[in-house]
Design a protein around this motif. Structure first.
Motif, PDB file in Angstrom:
ATOM      1  N   GLU A 112      -5.341  16.027  -1.930  1.00 61.16           N
ATOM      2  CA  GLU A 112      -6.300  16.378  -2.975  1.00 61.16           C
ATOM      3  C   GLU A 112      -5.643  16.502  -4.342  1.00 61.16           C
ATOM      4  OE1 GLU A 112      -8.615  19.763  -1.773  1.00 61.16           O
ATOM      5  OE2 GLU A 112      -9.216  18.816   0.126  1.00 61.16           O
ATOM      6  N   SER A 113      -4.340  16.775  -4.378  1.00 66.86           N
ATOM      7  CA  SER A 113      -3.631  16.848  -5.657  1.00 66.86           C
ATOM      8  C   SER A 113      -3.262  15.468  -6.188  1.00 66.86           C
ATOM      9  CB  SER A 113      -2.352  17.671  -5.501  1.00 66.86           C
ATOM     10  OG  SER A 113      -1.365  16.947  -4.780  1.00 66.86           O
ATOM     11  N   GLY A 114      -3.442  14.437  -5.351  1.00 71.26           N
ATOM     12  CA  GLY A 114      -3.134  13.076  -5.772  1.00 71.26           C
ATOM     13  C   GLY A 114      -1.690  12.659  -5.564  1.00 71.26           C
ATOM     14  N   TYR A 115      -0.892  13.505  -4.906  1.00 69.66           N
ATOM     15  CA  TYR A 115       0.511  13.146  -4.694  1.00 69.66           C
ATOM     16  C   TYR A 115       0.621  11.974  -3.722  1.00 69.66           C
ATOM     17  CZ  TYR A 115       5.545  13.966  -4.601  1.00 69.66           C
ATOM     18  OH  TYR A 115       6.905  13.833  -4.740  1.00 69.66           O
ATOM     19  N   SER A 131      -2.109   9.395  -1.169  1.00 71.80           N
ATOM     20  CA  SER A 131      -3.494   9.048  -0.849  1.00 71.80           C
ATOM     21  C   SER A 131      -3.721   9.318   0.644  1.00 71.80           C
ATOM     22  CB  SER A 131      -3.781   7.577  -1.134  1.00 71.80           C
ATOM     23  OG  SER A 131      -3.054   6.738  -0.238  1.00 71.80           O
TER      24      SER A 131
END
Length: 228
Positions: free
Chosen positions: A217-220, A222
């Motif tokens: 969810e943080s985009g680190y 996918s």
């Protein structure tokens, strides 16, 4: 100036994961554990180890954690060049010598690369599924994140390099514009000449329960990367 993560805190998070995963706070045990640290010539290795041992030592002292190899000092458990192959070889030997008639319940591992080698060692010895030891890690490497998602690796410690880059850039900008960079530690990091003013970022413990929130969810990473 120095920007880094709180490396003692990394070890505390690793030790805390093992305590919680084994149920030691609620009276569980005794459990067996083997200890691994990073390279002896890397200052961070001692910080990670000392942080973890600050949590684990009371349980070692009261006998609820047992190191059947007897190897508990930093000097005994370091891993040359942070080599996963060296760690795997050492654990294979320990399993042969000390666990032929006992189960290994937990492993303190300082980073994900070593953890994957350690998992190979225990799997070669016949550990599978629920019999796999609870094992820590660090760096949230994608290969280990996938192992956490599949239930093979217990935890890792996430150090968000995006945040580290921001702090480093802010420090550089402050120096270049004759301002004083923000720091939050002026005691721990001595380079042999002086204490280097440091900004410590906070690491985050990640296991299967919060992997989605912290890493996806943080985009680190996918969802496709973690699932593939």
């Amino acid at each position: 100036y120095y920007a880094t993560f709180d490396n003692t805190r990394v070890g505390v998070l690793q030790g805390t994961y093992l305590v919680n995963a084994l149920g030691l706070k609620s009276g569980g045990g005794p459990f067996t554990i083997e200890l691994f640290a990073g390279a002896a010539d890397d200052n961070n290795s001692k910080l990670f180890f000392d942080g973890a041992m600050s949590v684990l030592q009371p349980y070692l002292t009261d006998g609820r954690l047992v190191v059947r190899s007897g190897q508990t000092s930093f000097e005994e458990v370091t891993t040359r060049r942070w080599s996963a192959a060296v760690a795997k070889t050492r654990l294979t030997r320990l399993l042969d010598e000390h666990y032929a008639s006992a189960r290994l319940n937990a492993i303190l591992s300082p980073n994900d690369d070593l953890t994957r080698g350690l998992l190979e060692a225990v799997q070669a010895a016949g550990y599978r599924g629920s019999t796999l030891p609870k094992v820590t890690g660090q760096d949230a490497e994608l290969a280990s994140v996938r192992l956490i998602a599949s239930g093979e690796q217990g935890s890792t410690v996430f150090k968000d390099t995006r945040e580290l880059a921001k702090v480093a850039a802010q420090m550089a900008h402050a120096v270049l514009t004759d301002q004083k960079p923000e720091v939050n530690d002026t005691a721990q990091y001595h380079n042999g000449v002086k204490v280097v003013p440091t900004y410590l970022l906070q690491p985050v413990a990640v296991d299967k329960s919060n992997l989605q929130q912290v890493l996806v969810e943080s985009g680190y990473y996918s969802a496709e990367q973690v699932a593939s």
